[in-house]
Design a protein around this motif. Structure first.
Motif: not given
Length: 411
Positions: A214-216, A221-226, A334-337, A354-355
């Motif tokens: 879950g961490l990885l 996904l989070a870093i990919g969004s940035l 998820g949709g709002v994000a 995601s986690y």
């Protein structure tokens, strides 16, 4: 309802801390000093009552922000109460309904201060870091009690009864959030290292595969969004991929041994026996009412064995209606994000969603007051659209200036 939330008072952080204390639970490993379960339950339930009372005192006028997340949780109370009043799960079901109602009520009260900033992220990290400090203290005081043979030598809470999956969850969540704050330059490297390094050590000692995956995955996904807007995120992602590649090549056998935890392939494929409980739960006969509304809030077990799956636990206790509402919660968040523009708050929310989604496959808790709902509440607070700034006030009238000239100055 507030259109522009006021600055959160410091006491709101205490409310969040008390909500986290309530979700620690009362069952787990044997502690160094044996604490009666009734005393632990008194502390956890008492913390929720105090959190609700304090939130009410801070928000006497009952000003709340519109929140689809908290509204869906409120609707989840309906199947919970309908199934629990039959007392198939005993009077404890009604007690758990009351606990869930207080938990949701407290979230409504603190939603007034949700503004899309990382304020509550800091509260979240401080809260669970304090829990991990107690875990590390227990390990230092009594290594044998902290890593008992009963749990296969995995790290547990020796001062407060915490299981390895709980500790793994807390370490993974605050590690991921701290990494994102570091990339967003909201925390310095020294402060981030104080949180990240010991958390990763404790995570390794728990041998918790779900938390690690879950961490990885959540960080990816989070870093990919940035990556499109942050050079720091792109550099971190590149270095993370290189390090992961080197580790996979050079330490493949050690990583495989850690991941398998000495289990056979058959035991691993059945998810440490979880699949047998799941099959038995799905095969059990149910009435129409039990199928749609469940059997009432219980201890997330079936036949005396833990269910360890949020979806099946919700199906068992709150029926298909509960499953639909929980699915709606994740879909809405998820949709709002996905619709929000790239930002640090959005990245933190994506990590949390995601986690929780990944953990829901092997951990229960999405249908009741739990750390997972608290993680999602934090995500909801991060996805709130910032309030629009109020229009500037018109200048005071000046003697001798005609009205058309004043209007032109304002425009």
């Amino acid at each position: 309802m507030d259109r522009a939330p006021a600055t959160p008072p410091k006491a709101v952080g205490i409310v969040w801390l008390l909500l986290g204390l309530n979700t620690l639970g009362s069952a787990g490993a044997k502690t160094i000093v044996q604490l009666p379960r009734s005393l632990i339950q008194l502390v956890t339930m008492g913390s929720l009552v105090v959190a609700f009372a304090l939130a009410l005192a801070l928000n006497v006028r009952l000003r709340v922000r519109p929140s689809a997340f908290v509204f869906l949780l409120t609707l989840l109370l309906v199947p919970s109460v309908i199934s629990s009043v039959h007392l198939e799960s005993g009077f404890g079901a009604l007690f758990r309904c009351t606990r869930l109602a207080l938990f949701i009520g407290t979230l409504w009260l603190v939603s007034r201060w949700w503004d899309g900033s990382v304020t509550f992220v800091r509260h979240h990290i401080r809260m669970y870091f304090g829990v991990l400090v107690s875990v590390a203290a227990g390990l230092a005081i009594s290594p044998g009690a902290a890593m008992p043979d009963l749990y296969g030598g995995r790290l547990v809470g020796a001062l407060w009864p915490l299981t390895p999956p709980q500790i793994g969850q807390y370490t993974a969540v605050i590690t991921g959030l701290t990494v994102l704050l570091l990339l967003g330059r909201q925390v310095d490297r020294t402060s981030a290292a104080v949180v990240i390094v010991p958390s990763l050590v404790l995570l390794a000692l728990t041998h918790t595969r779900t938390a690690t995956v879950g961490l990885l995955a959540g960080l990816a996904l989070a870093i990919g969004s940035l990556m499109l807007t942050s050079a720091a995120a792109r550099r971190f992602f590149t270095w993370a991929v290189l390090c992961a590649t080197v580790a996979a090549v050079g330490f493949a056998s050690a990583l495989q041994a850690w991941f398998l935890r000495g289990q056979s392939k058959e035991n691993f494929s059945s998810l440490t026996g979880r699949a047998k409980v799941w099959d038995a739960l799905l095969a059990a006969p149910r009435t129409t009412g039990e199928r749609f509304f469940g059997v009432g809030l219980g201890d997330k077990s079936f036949g005396g064995l833990p269910i360890d799956n949020s979806w099946l636990a919700v199906y068992n206790e709150q029926g298909l209606v509960g499953v639909a509402l929980v699915a709606a919660v994740l879909l809405v968040l998820g949709g709002v994000a996905l619709l929000r523009p790239p930002s640090l708050s959005r990245a933190c929310a994506i990590f949390l969603i995601s986690y929780v989604a990944i953990s829901s496959y092997t951990e229960a808790g999405l249908g009741d007051a739990s750390p997972y709902l608290l993680h999602l509440a934090l995500a909801a607070s991060l996805l709130v659209a910032p309030a629009a700034a109020p229009p500037p006030a018109p200048p005071p009238p000046r003697p001798g200036v005609p009205r058309w000239a004043r209007d032109r100055e304002v425009s």
